[in-house]
Motif scaffolding. Sequence first.
Motif, PDB file in Angstrom:
ATOM      1  N   TRP A 107      -1.576   9.236  -3.696  1.00 52.76           N
ATOM      2  CA  TRP A 107      -0.158   8.885  -3.701  1.00 52.76           C
ATOM      3  C   TRP A 107       0.489   9.322  -5.015  1.00 52.76           C
ATOM      4  O   TRP A 107      -0.004   8.954  -6.085  1.00 52.76           O
ATOM      5  N   PRO A 108       1.588  10.056  -4.986  1.00 53.12           N
ATOM      6  CA  PRO A 108       2.365  10.247  -6.212  1.00 53.12           C
ATOM      7  C   PRO A 108       3.036   8.917  -6.585  1.00 53.12           C
ATOM      8  O   PRO A 108       3.803   8.372  -5.791  1.00 53.12           O
ATOM      9  N   VAL A 109       2.691   8.379  -7.731  1.00 54.43           N
ATOM     10  CA  VAL A 109       3.247   7.102  -8.189  1.00 54.43           C
ATOM     11  C   VAL A 109       3.955   7.323  -9.519  1.00 54.43           C
ATOM     12  O   VAL A 109       3.319   7.698 -10.511  1.00 54.43           O
ATOM     13  N   TRP A 110       5.254   7.088  -9.534  1.00 54.96           N
ATOM     14  CA  TRP A 110       6.066   7.245 -10.726  1.00 54.96           C
ATOM     15  C   TRP A 110       6.196   5.892 -11.416  1.00 54.96           C
ATOM     16  O   TRP A 110       6.648   4.913 -10.825  1.00 54.96           O
ATOM     17  N   LEU A 119      -1.114  -1.642 -15.008  1.00 53.08           N
ATOM     18  CA  LEU A 119      -1.784  -1.426 -13.728  1.00 53.08           C
ATOM     19  C   LEU A 119      -3.138  -0.723 -13.862  1.00 53.08           C
ATOM     20  O   LEU A 119      -3.787  -0.428 -12.856  1.00 53.08           O
ATOM     21  N   THR A 120      -3.529  -0.472 -15.096  1.00 55.29           N
ATOM     22  CA  THR A 120      -4.880   0.055 -15.327  1.00 55.29           C
ATOM     23  C   THR A 120      -5.686  -0.860 -16.247  1.00 55.29           C
ATOM     24  O   THR A 120      -6.887  -0.653 -16.413  1.00 55.29           O
ATOM     25  N   ARG A 121      -5.037  -1.895 -16.806  1.00 54.66           N
ATOM     26  CA  ARG A 121      -5.736  -2.834 -17.685  1.00 54.66           C
ATOM     27  C   ARG A 121      -5.581  -4.274 -17.201  1.00 54.66           C
ATOM     28  O   ARG A 121      -6.533  -4.887 -16.737  1.00 54.66           O
ATOM     29  N   GLY A 122      -4.367  -4.809 -17.286  1.00 53.66           N
ATOM     30  CA  GLY A 122      -4.154  -6.203 -16.898  1.00 53.66           C
ATOM     31  C   GLY A 122      -4.423  -6.456 -15.425  1.00 53.66           C
ATOM     32  O   GLY A 122      -5.044  -7.453 -15.049  1.00 53.66           O
ATOM     33  N   ASN A 123      -3.994  -5.550 -14.579  1.00 58.04           N
ATOM     34  CA  ASN A 123      -4.215  -5.622 -13.132  1.00 58.04           C
ATOM     35  C   ASN A 123      -4.560  -4.209 -12.681  1.00 58.04           C
ATOM     36  O   ASN A 123      -3.683  -3.455 -12.261  1.00 58.04           O
ATOM     37  N   PRO A 124      -5.827  -3.801 -12.761  1.00 50.75           N
ATOM     38  CA  PRO A 124      -6.199  -2.388 -12.623  1.00 50.75           C
ATOM     39  C   PRO A 124      -6.187  -1.867 -11.186  1.00 50.75           C
ATOM     40  O   PRO A 124      -7.130  -1.230 -10.726  1.00 50.75           O
ATOM     41  N   ILE A 125      -5.120  -2.065 -10.511  1.00 52.65           N
ATOM     42  CA  ILE A 125      -4.999  -1.632  -9.121  1.00 52.65           C
ATOM     43  C   ILE A 125      -5.095  -0.111  -8.982  1.00 52.65           C
ATOM     44  O   ILE A 125      -5.648   0.404  -8.001  1.00 52.65           O
ATOM     45  N   LEU A 126      -4.589   0.624  -9.959  1.00 56.88           N
ATOM     46  CA  LEU A 126      -4.625   2.081  -9.857  1.00 56.88           C
ATOM     47  C   LEU A 126      -6.058   2.599  -9.962  1.00 56.88           C
ATOM     48  O   LEU A 126      -6.406   3.601  -9.319  1.00 56.88           O
ATOM     49  N   ALA A 136      -1.846   9.969  -7.887  1.00 55.24           N
ATOM     50  CA  ALA A 136      -1.395  11.054  -8.755  1.00 55.24           C
ATOM     51  C   ALA A 136      -0.262  10.491  -9.597  1.00 55.24           C
ATOM     52  O   ALA A 136       0.893  10.475  -9.162  1.00 55.24           O
ATOM     53  N   ARG A 137      -0.605   9.992 -10.777  1.00 55.43           N
ATOM     54  CA  ARG A 137       0.403   9.332 -11.591  1.00 55.43           C
ATOM     55  C   ARG A 137       1.430  10.333 -12.120  1.00 55.43           C
ATOM     56  O   ARG A 137       1.091  11.406 -12.623  1.00 55.43           O
ATOM     57  N   ARG A 138       2.688   9.991 -11.982  1.00 56.28           N
ATOM     58  CA  ARG A 138       3.786  10.766 -12.544  1.00 56.28           C
ATOM     59  C   ARG A 138       4.459   9.911 -13.615  1.00 56.28           C
ATOM     60  O   ARG A 138       4.771   8.737 -13.369  1.00 56.28           O
ATOM     61  N   GLU A 139       4.700  10.490 -14.769  1.00 57.28           N
ATOM     62  CA  GLU A 139       5.326   9.724 -15.849  1.00 57.28           C
ATOM     63  C   GLU A 139       6.819   9.581 -15.601  1.00 57.28           C
ATOM     64  O   GLU A 139       7.553  10.567 -15.500  1.00 57.28           O
ATOM     65  N   LEU A 140       7.254   8.346 -15.494  1.00 57.71           N
ATOM     66  CA  LEU A 140       8.675   8.048 -15.328  1.00 57.71           C
ATOM     67  C   LEU A 140       9.287   8.002 -16.723  1.00 57.71           C
ATOM     68  O   LEU A 140       8.941   7.140 -17.522  1.00 57.71           O
ATOM     69  N   PRO A 141      10.172   8.934 -17.032  1.00 54.44           N
ATOM     70  CA  PRO A 141      10.712   8.987 -18.397  1.00 54.44           C
ATOM     71  C   PRO A 141      11.597   7.781 -18.697  1.00 54.44           C
ATOM     72  O   PRO A 141      12.488   7.438 -17.921  1.00 54.44           O
ATOM     73  N   GLY A 142      11.325   7.138 -19.812  1.00 53.08           N
ATOM     74  CA  GLY A 142      12.110   5.975 -20.196  1.00 53.08           C
ATOM     75  C   GLY A 142      13.261   6.284 -21.126  1.00 53.08           C
ATOM     76  O   GLY A 142      13.945   5.377 -21.598  1.00 53.08           O
ATOM     77  N   ASN A 143      13.486   7.574 -21.376  1.00 52.14           N
ATOM     78  CA  ASN A 143      14.541   7.963 -22.324  1.00 52.14           C
ATOM     79  C   ASN A 143      15.823   8.400 -21.633  1.00 52.14           C
ATOM     80  O   ASN A 143      16.700   8.993 -22.268  1.00 52.14           O
TER      81      ASN A 143
END
Length: 305
Positions: A107-110, A119-126, A136-143
């Motif tokens: 899944w592409p996940v943004w 989602l990879t530490r506290g609740n490592p569902i990914l 397929a992690r996509r970086e959601l830009p926070g800027n």
Amino acid sequence: MYIRVLGSAAGGGFPQWNCNCPNCRQVRAGSPHHQRRTQSSIAVSGDGVRWTLVNASPDILQQFQLFPGTWPKEGLRGCGIESIVLVDAQIDHTTGLYMLREKGSPWPVWCTDPVFEDLTRGNPILHLLEHYCGVARRELPGNGASFHPEGSESLDWRALPLLSAAPPYSPHRNSPVPGDNVGLLIRDPASGKRVFYAPGLAEVDDAVFDAMAGADCVMVDGTFWTDDEMIALGLSSKRARDIGHLAQSGPGGMIEQLSRLPRHVRRVLIHINNTNPILDDSSAQRAILAAAGIEVAFDGMEIAL
């Protein structure tokens, strides 16, 4: 641009499985003034055929069954949803990822870096999903830079950091960082129409208000009517603001904030807690919203801009 409200309730849905508040009692009794709702999620499309999912509710399977836009069209397997955008790492916005594990490819996940960390530490569902379809992690830009999720590439998406709260299992629960929670400003370049979506919102600062004022439709936090709603019912010791939500009523509340917007802006409340009296469409609180030109989202609601 097309928007489908898959779920309009806050965490726990409506009625909540273990809640005996007046609202939940009424909906179980079959009140015509109380409509059942699943947990908050929307789908967005530029053409009404290919879709992007925003937040994966625990109720996602029920929501997909009721929305033909998600049904497979060709072959033995398929889905009209092509990617997933997460505005935060809360359980009611991410648990549905477990239910989507049968996909035949990642899944592409943004999501932002802080959400990815949660989602990879506290609740490592990914990490867990790597044993199934993968992500397929996509970086959601926070800027504020634009991004274009699969399924709605024709639309211009931008994320706006919000003042809210990270989940209880987050490493930065007590030390919020930008990106824990974002609002989404989505623009259709063809029509110029914009929608602003923020189901979790603790404060309307200048940047948030500017985004709302520049939109044609806002879909914002409708969790609680009063800041002390859960305290008054004896259900919690925390105020709405303590858990990242701006109540509708009172000075500086959501009603007051929405009243400042230009008249043409459509105003919709979403992510509504089961205790909120606006879930009774015959209530005085619902009449106050109607007089202010504010709508209450419901499952299956469709918005075209």
